[in-house]
Structure formats: C-alpha cells, structure tokens
Design a protein around this motif. Structure first.
Motif, PDB file in Angstrom:
ATOM      1  N   ARG A 438       0.836  -1.202   0.000  1.00 18.83           N
ATOM      2  CA  ARG A 438       0.000   0.000   0.000  1.00 18.83           C
ATOM      3  C   ARG A 438       0.872   1.255   0.000  1.00 18.83           C
ATOM      4  NH1 ARG A 438      -2.610  -1.150   4.109  1.00 18.83           N
ATOM      5  NH2 ARG A 438      -4.431  -2.096   3.104  1.00 18.83           N
ATOM      6  N   ARG A 443      -2.406  -0.856  -5.968  1.00 20.09           N
ATOM      7  CA  ARG A 443      -3.841  -0.888  -5.710  1.00 20.09           C
ATOM      8  C   ARG A 443      -4.269  -2.269  -5.212  1.00 20.09           C
ATOM      9  NH1 ARG A 443      -6.344   2.298 -11.019  1.00 20.09           N
ATOM     10  NH2 ARG A 443      -5.253   4.299 -10.674  1.00 20.09           N
ATOM     11  N   PRO A 445      -3.926  -3.876  -2.284  1.00 16.51           N
ATOM     12  CA  PRO A 445      -2.748  -4.622  -1.803  1.00 16.51           C
ATOM     13  C   PRO A 445      -3.086  -5.970  -1.188  1.00 16.51           C
ATOM     14  CG  PRO A 445      -3.247  -2.770  -0.351  1.00 16.51           C
ATOM     15  CD  PRO A 445      -4.107  -2.592  -1.564  1.00 16.51           C
TER      16      PRO A 445
END
Length: 634
Positions: A438, A443, A445
C-alpha cells in the motif's frame, strides 16, 4: 488452466483416460478379482480362449484374464517405485553443485556423464546382478539405472536458474543449501521433472516386464505382467493369447503414461530429457592491484556509507578480471548519488559489493567499507550483520521478474524479509507486507499480496521490489537500473516513488542508470564510471555545464534533447568499451578519446579533487575538444 487444456486435446484425453483406467484396475483389481485369479481348476488346464476364460487358463487352470488384471497392481507399483528412486537420486546428483559446492559437484557431474554414456539396459542388467533376482532387486536396478538421465536433466534445469537473483539472495542470506534446493530451486523446475517422470514410468514398466520375462524380476508365487508372459511363452503357438494378453497390458499401460506425459509436455512447453549444459569452472587467482589514485572519502558523523579503494576481482581463464578498480566515495544521510556509465563499466558490480551480495570465487577487497558506522570488511558476527543489512539496506534490482521467485506469492516473499530478519510471526509479517504494498501505491494490496509475480505488470513488480526494501527501516536504498524495460510514464512513476520514499524515510539513495537525464533529475551528485574506475565526480546540476572529462562530455552529448539538430547524425562515443580482462596501460579511455596523447596511453591519471571538491581522473581535464571531433562526440 493448463491442465484443463491438456484434457481437452485428443492426445491428452486419451492418455489421461487410459491412465485413470490403469490406476483404477491397479487399486481395485486384487480386491475384486483375486479369488478368481488364484482358484485352481484341474479340469481346464491350459485351456484356450472361451466365454468363461477370455484369454484361456494356465497350467493350473487359473483364469489368465483375471490374473492379468490382478497383476496390474504389482506391475504399476514396481514401475512407480523405480521411477521414484530415479527421480530422488537424480535430483540429489543433479543438484550436487548447489548442495556440495562447485568443485565437489563437478566430480559428481563428471561421474553422471560417464554413466549416461552407457546403454540403459546394460546398467539395468548390471545392477540386477548386483542386487539379485526378485522384485526388490529389480526395483533397485531399474531405479538406479534411470537416475543418471534424471541427474543430467536436473543439473541442466538447476544450472538455468542457479544464477537468478532470488537464488543468490537466499544463499547470501544464510539459507541452508537443502532449503534453497527445496524451497527455491525445485518448485521452479517441477514441471519438466514431473513430465519426464511420467514418461519414464512407462519405460520403467516395460523394463520391469523384460526383467521378469528373463527371470530376473518377480518370482513365484508373486506375478506381474512379465512373469505371466514368461509362463505363457511355452504354449505360444498353441494358445498365443496366454503370452500376448500380458504383453497387450504392458503396451496399454506404457501408452497411458507416455501419452499423458506427451500431453503435459506440449501444454507446458517442456523439452523431454534435454542434454546437460556443462558449466566451465575457473579457479580463483590473486589480483594484481594497480594504483588508482582513489581519494579516501571522508567518514564523518553524517555519512551513511564510506568506501575507500574498493576492488572486485573475478577469476578468469588466463588471468583475473578486475571488474572494479579502486573505487572510493561517500554518501551522506538523505543524499541521492547517481552512478552512470556504459555497460561493463563496473556500476552493478560496485553496488553488489556494497550490499555484500557477492559470493566466492569473486573476491572483494577495500581499505575500508563502512555502512552506518560498521566496517563491513572487518570480521564479526555474520548472522547479526546480515540482519542489520537486511533491515537497513534495501536493494532494488533492474529485473524484478528474476529477483522474485515465480512460484511463491508476492506477499509471502515480502513477508519473508520480516520473518527472517525481524522475527515477526507469519500473520504479522503478511500484514506488514500488505502495508508496504500500500505504501508503494499498489492498488488492492490485500488481493495483490496473494498473487504471483507473473500477474503483476512490469511497473507493479518494480513497486513491489521497492516495497520489499521498505519491509525494514532502510537508511540506504541501492537502485540498480530500476527503470530498465519500463515505458516513459512508468519510469517517471517509479522515480517519483523513490523520491517519495527518500522524503518519508530519510534514506539515502544510490541510483545506477544508463540515462544521464534520469540521474540529473533525481540525484544530488553524480559518479561517472569507466572500466571499473570513477573518472569524474561532480554535482548533478553541473553535469551538462561543468564536466571536465571527455567521457562525461560524450555521455551527456549522446542523450538527445528538444534542441538536438535532427538533420545531423546523433552523437555517439566512438569505439567500444574496454574489455575488463585486458585493460590497457595508462588511461583506459585513451583509445576512444580525441584528446589522448602518448602520455595518456602510458600513465593512468589519478583521481584528483579541485578546490570545489569535484574529482576528475584525466590528464587533459577541461581542455576543449578538437573541432573535427566536436560534432561527433560532444
């Protein structure tokens, strides 16, 4: 998905269906038909085929069809046992260079090459005599005879991945050789091993049948297909199915294994039993170190890395290769230092030496190499040093696809850093891995952490590699060509991410790049390397205006900009980079330098600092290029 595609193909459907049928008969045959296969009927001795006995009876009146079905279990079990022996022993022998070192492994590999030269059948008969007649001796004979082929296959496959970054990182991190083999090597070569083992099982089945037929395999009262063929041989002209029935079973079972193996090989793109790629080994040799004039870098309280007279020597076939020759510099806390130069100039080798990622037989020497106050060249607790480096020094490699292990999930690989160096639990380490993904703007994660590296794009893999470096608390980030093979937009995103990481963590950055523009935009200072030496050091903002070395001028001129005259040929550096195994006397750049004279070719220029602290190694530093060469090289 690939397994499903295998089953949709005619060959795969036929092979797998036949294999399932053979295995079902092997499992349930003795349970269902053992009674009918062993009952003696003196009224039907040596009877021919009939409605009651489909392929006739033997000399005790026992039904041969059911005996063939019941014999499936022993025949298949012995073939699988022999294949297992071949695979396990082949893996151990093939992985010998990885397990016992290159020198001892070379002896094992040589012995394997000798055994491969012998015909397989000759080895089987030899071992059968050694271990004696019977099922156990035959299993050992067939298994040992098949081991050299698997050893050569395994050796070739492991040699193809043994120099990958994730293997080297595991070795340098102190992971045991057996664990490197089990966790990192075998999962990456599992597909071709499984495919070839499947096909080898069919060959082992045929070999067993041959041994039993010759009387060297299964002995009475036990029986397999080869034993049944031997019993039916005497009456083959009267009742041919008594001998042909078991033979047909051998053919069908062999086809089942071979067709399945062929289908998987086609699906996975695997070559069957390729030859061995022989690795040439070289012995380490003492390095002849020439004076470089490297200025000792100061190591004050604000310095995170200090290097003085760093030398990296690689054993060569005739003489040592001096890949890095007397490099010295310092990096302060929070500073960004760039390293530029052509391929082969020693940039990556310098970075690996700084990160302690170079193994024997490559030899690293330095007057001192101090990171975060610790002399890395001094003797000490290697395990504790690895833990400190693992948490305070991050390395971002240029090709994350080879740095990440392709058979392990990304989150698991990131978490391994915290589990190994920081002692976190599996759950806590995975949670930190998700947090680090993250932090580098990956994106979703949580979902991405459960994916494999091949499911990431190139830019995302590079972000994940940076996230791996952030699993600890890095004080220095070494980024080795982090934007290689990325498009311009993704390159910019990765460089911005590195800048943000520096700002958020206060870490220093050592950025290696071919792109002078990238280094100028990101770094505070620039080190220009050529032929294993630093030839110039100056502030990045002055690279285009105050450079004094002809090589630096040429590097800058070789990068076109918006003002480049496209009607003229692009600027190039004449000649080729120097061969590190044959570095000439004097200045290594002299054969390509338009300013070089006899003094340049005879005496190597020292690296001297001026009043502003900038350093340059050139006898002609600052002189103007001749007019006839200016358009080409500058």
């Amino acid at each position: 998905m690939r397994a499903a595609r295998v089953l949709l193909r005619p060959v795969g459907l036929a092979g797998f269906g036949l294999l399932v049928l053979v295995l079902l008969v092997a499992v349930f045959g003795p349970v269902l038909w053992d009674g009918r296969a062993t009952v003696v009927d003196t009224g039907n001795l040596l009877a021919g085929p009939s409605a009651d006995h489909w392929i006739g009876t033997d000399n005790l009146g026992r039904d041969l069809f059911f005996r063939v079905l019941v014999a499936t279990r022993l025949s298949v079990a012995l073939a699988l046992a022999a294949t297992a022996i071949s695979v396990v022993l082949g893996i151990v022998l093939g992985a010998a260079p990885l397990l016992v070192g290159r020198r001892a492994g070379r002896l094992v590999t040589g012995a394997v090459n000798v055994l491969v030269a012998f015909p397989g059948l000759l080895l089987v008969l030899f071992f059968a005599v050694v271990f004696g007649v019977g099922a156990r001796g035959a299993a050992l004979a067939v298994g040992l005879a098949g081991a050299p082929a698997f050893a050569r296959l395994c050796h070739t496959l492991i040699a193809g991945i043994s120099e990958r970054d994730y293997i080297a990182a595991a070795r340098i991190a102190g992971v045991s050789r057996w664990r490197v083999l089990r966790r990192h090597a075998l999962p990456n070569i599992a597909e071709p091993l499984i495919v070839n083992a499947t096909m080898a099982a069919g060959g082992a089945l045929l070999t067993f049948a041959g041994l039993s037929f010759l009387g060297l395999g299964v002995q009475a009262p036990s029986y397999d297909w080869g034993k049944l063929m031997q019993d039916g041989l005497n009456g083959i002209y009267v009742h041919p199915l008594a001998a042909l029935g078991p033979g047909i079973a051998v053919v069908l079972a062999g086809l089942a294994f071979n067709l399945t193996g062929e289908a998987f090989a086609a699906a996975f793109g695997v070559d069957v039993l390729p030859g061995v790629a022989r690795l040439r080994q070289v012995r380490n040799a003492a390095a002849e170190v020439h004076g470089s004039g490297a200025t000792t870098a100061s190591a004050d309280a604000g310095t995170i890395l200090s290097v003085d007279d760093l030398r990296v020597t690689i054993p060569g076939a005739r003489e040592p290769i001096r890949a890095v020759r007397g490099v010295g510099f310092a990096i302060r806390d929070g500073e960004a230092v760039g390293v530029v130069g052509e391929s082969g100039s020693g940039k990556s080798m310098t970075a690996l030496a700084l990160a302690q990622l170079i193994e024997e037989p490559i030899h690293v020497e330095a007057n001192h190499l101090v990171f975060a106050g610790e002399d890395l060249m001094a003797d000490g607790d290697s395990a504790a040093r690895r833990r400190r480096l693992g948490t305070s020094l991050a390395v971002v490699f240029q090709d994350p696809m080879t740095s990440f292990n392709p058979v392990h999930r990304v989150g698991t690989q990131l978490a391994e850093v915290s589990r190994f160096h920081q002692g976190l639990s599996r759950k806590a380490a995975l949670a930190r891995a998700v947090d680090r993904l993250r932090a580098v703007r990956v994106r979703e994660p949580e979902r991405r952490a459960r994916q494999y590296p091949f499911e990431f794009s190139g830019g995302m893999r590079q972000r994940a590699m940076i996230g791996m470096g952030l699993m600890g608390s890095p004080r220095l980030i070494i980024a080795d060509e982090p934007t290689t093979a990325l498009d311009v937009t993704v390159q910019r995103q990765v460089l911005e991410l590195l800048t943000e990481v520096r700002r958020d963590t206060g870490a220093a950055l050592l950025l290696i790049s071919h792109d002078v523009s990238v280094v100028t935009d990101v770094c505070d200072r620039v080190l220009v390397m050529y032929a294993g030496r630093i030839v110039e050091e100056l502030p990045a903002r002055d690279l285009r205006t105050l450079a004094r070395h002809p090589y630096t001028w040429a590097l800058v001129a070789a990068v076109p900009d918006m003002e480049t005259d496209l009607t003229k040929p692009l600027a190039v550096i004449p000649g080729l980079p120097v061969d590190p195994s044959r570095i000439p006397a004097g200045c290594a750049f002299a054969p390509r330098c338009p300013l070089a004279d006899d003094h340049c070719r005879a005496a190597e220029p020292p690296l001297r600092a001026d009043a502003a602290g900038n350093r340059v190694a050139c006898h002609k530093a600052g002189q103007t290029l001749p007019a006839h060469t200016a358009e080409v090289t500058a």
